[in-house]
Design a protein around this motif. Structure first.
Motif, PDB file in Angstrom:
ATOM      1  N   GLU A 175     -35.597  -4.478   0.327  1.00 56.45           N
ATOM      2  CA  GLU A 175     -34.277  -4.028   0.746  1.00 56.45           C
ATOM      3  C   GLU A 175     -34.406  -2.890   1.754  1.00 56.45           C
ATOM      4  OE1 GLU A 175     -31.425  -5.311  -0.127  1.00 56.45           O
ATOM      5  OE2 GLU A 175     -32.178  -6.758  -1.586  1.00 56.45           O
ATOM      6  N   LEU A 176     -35.304  -1.975   1.446  1.00 57.28           N
ATOM      7  CA  LEU A 176     -35.495  -0.857   2.355  1.00 57.28           C
ATOM      8  C   LEU A 176     -36.079  -1.328   3.679  1.00 57.28           C
ATOM      9  CD1 LEU A 176     -36.632   1.986  -0.009  1.00 57.28           C
ATOM     10  CD2 LEU A 176     -34.833   2.105   1.688  1.00 57.28           C
ATOM     11  N   GLU A 177     -36.965  -2.302   3.608  1.00 61.22           N
ATOM     12  CA  GLU A 177     -37.504  -2.867   4.845  1.00 61.22           C
ATOM     13  C   GLU A 177     -36.379  -3.376   5.740  1.00 61.22           C
ATOM     14  OE1 GLU A 177     -40.319  -5.887   4.040  1.00 61.22           O
ATOM     15  OE2 GLU A 177     -41.958  -4.502   3.637  1.00 61.22           O
ATOM     16  N   SER A 178     -35.450  -4.100   5.117  1.00 61.90           N
ATOM     17  CA  SER A 178     -34.334  -4.623   5.893  1.00 61.90           C
ATOM     18  C   SER A 178     -33.559  -3.496   6.550  1.00 61.90           C
ATOM     19  CB  SER A 178     -33.400  -5.425   4.991  1.00 61.90           C
ATOM     20  OG  SER A 178     -34.114  -6.461   4.355  1.00 61.90           O
ATOM     21  N   LEU A 179     -33.327  -2.442   5.791  1.00 57.42           N
ATOM     22  CA  LEU A 179     -32.573  -1.323   6.344  1.00 57.42           C
ATOM     23  C   LEU A 179     -33.326  -0.692   7.515  1.00 57.42           C
ATOM     24  CD1 LEU A 179     -31.265   0.428   3.113  1.00 57.42           C
ATOM     25  CD2 LEU A 179     -29.959  -0.896   4.762  1.00 57.42           C
TER      26      LEU A 179
END
Lengths: 188, 188
Positions: A175-179
């Motif tokens: 999820e953080l990667e996507s952000l």
DNA sequence: GATTGTTTGTGAAAATCGGAACAATGTCCA
DNA sequence: TGGACATTGTTCCGATTTTCACAAACAATC
């Protein structure tokens, strides 16, 4: 268009204002299960709630178990989101002796060696996995042997279980990667 | 097809064996950013790692803040998945006086009243939100005023922030709903 | 009761996604 | 060098999903 607002009825647009779906998508999804709204009016909120709960299966209570009572597992034991749906945490397990026997949020932490007994006896089919990454796959397979049919995995590994068992990997890092990726895009 | 295995080079099939994507999808996704593999050979693992990190933006370190140091926030402070990416937790905030000043995982918990100062000074643009559901929306909006551009929300509400701010809602309850729905389907 | 304005439900178009097939390119070995 | 084999990158196609457009249905007002 008067000041009077009827809170018991809401349009698809009003409802989806706080969801991340479009009104059309909302209506289409609902129409798949049947038309619950009134044209020109909107949706009866109370009835809609009941219908959605029935569709999702959250009208009846589901018993779930939390496996791993470390920091994350303990946090999940107190997570309010579970209670708001009809999810009852009825068992918790850990392998660490100093945690076994302790009671958190009204649930006694049992030894993982007792998983099969307890899970089968209580008929638990949903488990939340919050063990260290190294053990996740092994414990997940053990859960399947205990009769579990759905696993919500919080360990940062891609849990793979046999056909017929539903797995949902909550990968916070992804999820953080996507952000981050989105953030980078705005920069460029 | 000899016994010798070159670990420095791997085919898309070998790589995706432990991922939940097909080899074709893997190659297609990569080709969108450029051809990193050698036909007939595979992918240079070291280079592939670098390229993916560059694409995702995890080659450079990102500074993140955790807001809310309750059970969940504390658990996230020690979550190993963050460290494995290049994510550095450089700040933590809470509103509760008995938590402020404590140090967890090497990070000092500060008062939420100091958010704007600290976030701006450290140039933090990513925040992890782990506050109770009732406060999530309000705190999220405050984060935006502090210059935050991406929020990973763990509170069981659908956080809605202005255009230009990326929000990722980690909705554990929704995940469980999906699992339950699948379970119901198998029953019927 | 007709008219106006609102909102649902749905059929069609558009976009997106995933898989299959295949050409291009590389290694290896005789 | 040339042929056999392996694997990538790309094109094509079908399926799924999302969006658009609009008819049907309802309430409110004149």
């Amino acid at each position: 268009m008067l000041g009077k607002k009827r809170v018991d009825v809401a349009s698809s647009e009003e409802i989806t204002r706080f969801l991340n779906v479009t009104p059309v998508q909302f209506r289409k999804d609902l129409s798949y299960f049947g038309g619950f709204g009134k044209r020109g009016v909107g949706y009866d909120v109370a009835r809609l709630t009941r219908e959605i709960e029935r569709i999702l299966g959250t009208d009846a209570a589901w018993k779930i178990a939390i496996v791993g009572a470390g920091k994350l597992g303990s946090a999940l034991l107190g997570y309010s989101g579970f209670h708001e749906l009809n999810l009852q945490i009825v068992a918790a397990f850990d392998s660490s002796p100093e945690r076994i026997g302790k009671v958190r949020q009204g649930v006694r932490i049992e030894s993982t060696s007792r998983m099969k007994d307890i899970l089968r006896k209580k008929g638990i089919r949903i488990a939340v996995l919050a063990v260290p990454a190294d053990f996740a796959q092994k414990v997940g397979e053990e859960l399947v042997r205990c009769g579990v049919k759905a696993v919500l995995n919080f360990a940062p590994v891609n849990l793979v279980l046999p056909e017929g068992v539903s797995v949902s990997n909550v990968d916070m890092a992804s999820e953080l990667e996507s952000l981050i990726y989105k953030l980078k895009g705005e920069r460029a």
